[in-house]
Design an enzyme around this catalytic site. Structure first.
Site, short mmCIF file in Angstrom:
data_model
loop_
_atom_site.label_atom_id
_atom_site.label_comp_id
_atom_site.label_asym_id
_atom_site.label_seq_id
_atom_site.Cartn_x
_atom_site.Cartn_y
_atom_site.Cartn_z
CB SER A 130 -7.00 4.88 2.44
OG SER A 130 -6.46 4.16 3.55
CB SER A 188 -8.40 2.36 5.32
OG SER A 188 -8.76 3.72 5.31
CE LYS A 195 -3.80 2.23 2.51
NZ LYS A 195 -4.76 2.13 3.63
#
Length: 482
Positions: free
Chosen positions: A167, A191, A92
């Protein structure tokens, strides 16, 4: 209902890319597959699919990746392979990766190349994984719609018109479309859960402290954001969590993991009681159809010996939300202030980041302490509930995936939203409790939009939550993923 086909023109995944992370790691250990074969299959899949969805960014040079794969095949004969040996993984883009661009989704860091890994990234490397690139995020992880001015938006795995969530949106889409076998993510306000729900995969927010955060400038105050795993199945998440978790001396709030989560899944769950919070007696506006899907999923849980019953805790949920907002501003808003204070960088911040900073500047010490007191009261409430129930269930999101060009919903079920994250209020309850929480897929509405439900367990009860999710997974009429 059964999983609909993706509306993308996505070619079917090959046999290698459809294998689970556990199956792939085992095949590499047994030498029935080489690392080069595995990595090549996933790189081919990325080449075919990623242009349709923009999930993976900062992809490394193919030749460099394959040379690393070849070196791994040679090394495999002389050393004991780690649990992730030979698996291609994209990290990520909120986590630092040594020698690989890390943008945080911000033009301020569009060309930033870190000199060190985040702690969990270093552990993933040490476990033998091959880091091939990054997964896309919203700017600084703010908001549950993955778009930024550096790389653009990530599109939902099932419908290119819809958001992927965030996210960890890039991670969820890459998983759902078989571009990576397993993925990491992070979770402050949902997220790891929301994008998993919106792409029909699993996402696990670990207990606070289980996965060490950092390195960072501040290691004692920021306690609500955590790193964790996402997977196409529960066992793959446990495989990655085993690598991520455990005490690190530079993360003083971290702690030793109690044992192997993957090994723990070998003993099946014997059942338990679920408290179904539903929409908190109408406090949460929820789009029509979501609760129906969740309640159908609770029926499958009952078939797996996890009966549920509706429960509305006696708590001031608006005060709890305001405490979440205050503590987020005191953490994220204050961390972003260094960019806000530079006029050139301030012009590059999106409005939601500026909103967080400007509200953080106005906070007082007593306000922050009052918010923490409310959080403490909620923690005590949860502990009392866990004396009677094994799990708490809530919808993972209050809306289905929406148009990707909409930054965030201004209204949910006829109720106006007063901030860019109010519509994700449902995610705050596990965060504020420091509890483990897993998103499990619950199916699709009539328009083919995915949804999930979150299961929250007692603090440090991570294995019990994973075992319950695995018991539910065995009842599903479809396979997670696209």
């Amino acid at each position: 209902m059964l999983r609909p086909r993706s509306k993308h023109a996505v070619p079917p995944a090959g046999d290698i890319c459809r294998l689970s992370a556990i199956e792939l790691a085992d095949a590499i250990r047994r030498k029935t597959l080489s690392v080069r074969e595995v990595v090549t299959a996933f790189l081919d899949r990325i080449e075919a699919v990623n242009p349709l969805v923009n999930a993976i960014v900062s992809l490394r040079d193919r030749g460099d990746i394959l040379r690393e794969a070849d070196a791994a095949d040679i090394r495999r004969t002389s050393v004991e392979a780690g649990p992730l040996f030979g698996l291609p993984i994209a990290i990520k883009d909120l986590a630092s990766t040594k020698g690989l661009r890390t943008s945080f989704g911000s033009p301020i860091f569009a060309d930033f190349v870190p000199r060190e890994d985040d702690f969990f990234v270093e552990r993933i490397r040490d476990a033998g994984a091959i880091i091939i690139g990054k997964t896309n995020v919203p700017e600084f992880g703010l908001g549950s719609n993955t778009y930024n001015t550096v790389f653009g938006p990530t599109l939902n795995a099932f419908d290119p018109a819809l958001t992927a969530g965030g996210s960890s949106g890039g991670a969820a889409v890459a998983l759902a479309l078989d571009m990576v076998p397993v993925a990491d993510g992070s979770d402050f306000g949902g997220s790891l859960r929301n994008p998993a729900a919106w792409n029909n995969v699993f996402g696990f927010r670990p207990s606070q402290g289980l996965v060490p955060g950092g390195p960072d400038f501040e290691v004692f105050h920021a306690q609500m954001g955590v790193d964790g795993p996402m997977g196409r199945n529960v066992a793959d998440m446990a495989l990655l969590l085993d690598v991520q978790a455990g005490y690190h001396p530079h993360a003083p709030l971290s702690y030793e993991k109690p044992g192997s989560f993957l090994d723990g899944l070998a003993t099946k769950a014997t059942g338990g009681r679920i408290a179904w919070f539903r929409d908190l007696g109408g406090h949460l506006p929820v789009e029509s159809g979501i609760l129906d899907l969740c309640e159908a999923a609770l029926g499958r849980f009952a078939d797996a010996s996890f009966p549920s019953e509706p429960l509305l805790p006696d708590f001031d949920f608006e005060a709890l939300w305001q405490a979440f907002v205050t503590l987020r501003q005191a953490s994220s808003g204050c961390a972003l202030k260094t960019h806000y204070d530079d006029p050139a960088k301030r012009r590059l911040l999106k409005p939601e980041a500026i909103w967080e900073v400007e509200n953080a500047i106005r906070l007082t010490g007593p306000q922050i302490r009052a918010a923490s007191v409310i959080r403490t009261s909620w923690h005590r409430t949860l502990l009392s509930l866990f004396d009677r129930y094994d799990l708490v269930a809530l919808p993972t999101a209050q809306v289905f995936p929406f148009d990707v060009s909409t930054h965030w919903p201004r209204e949910v079920a006829g109720r106006a939203m007063d901030s860019y994250h109010r519509w994700m209020q449902v995610s705050a309850f596990a965060t504020l409790g420091g509890c483990p929480a897993v998103n499990v897929p619950v199916g699709f509405d009539g328009r083919g939009r995915p949804m999930g439900m979150q299961l929250i367990g007692r603090p440090r009860g991570d294995l019990a939550v994973l075992k319950a999710a695995a018991a539910y997974e065995a009842t599903l009429p479809w396979q997670a993923g696209a």
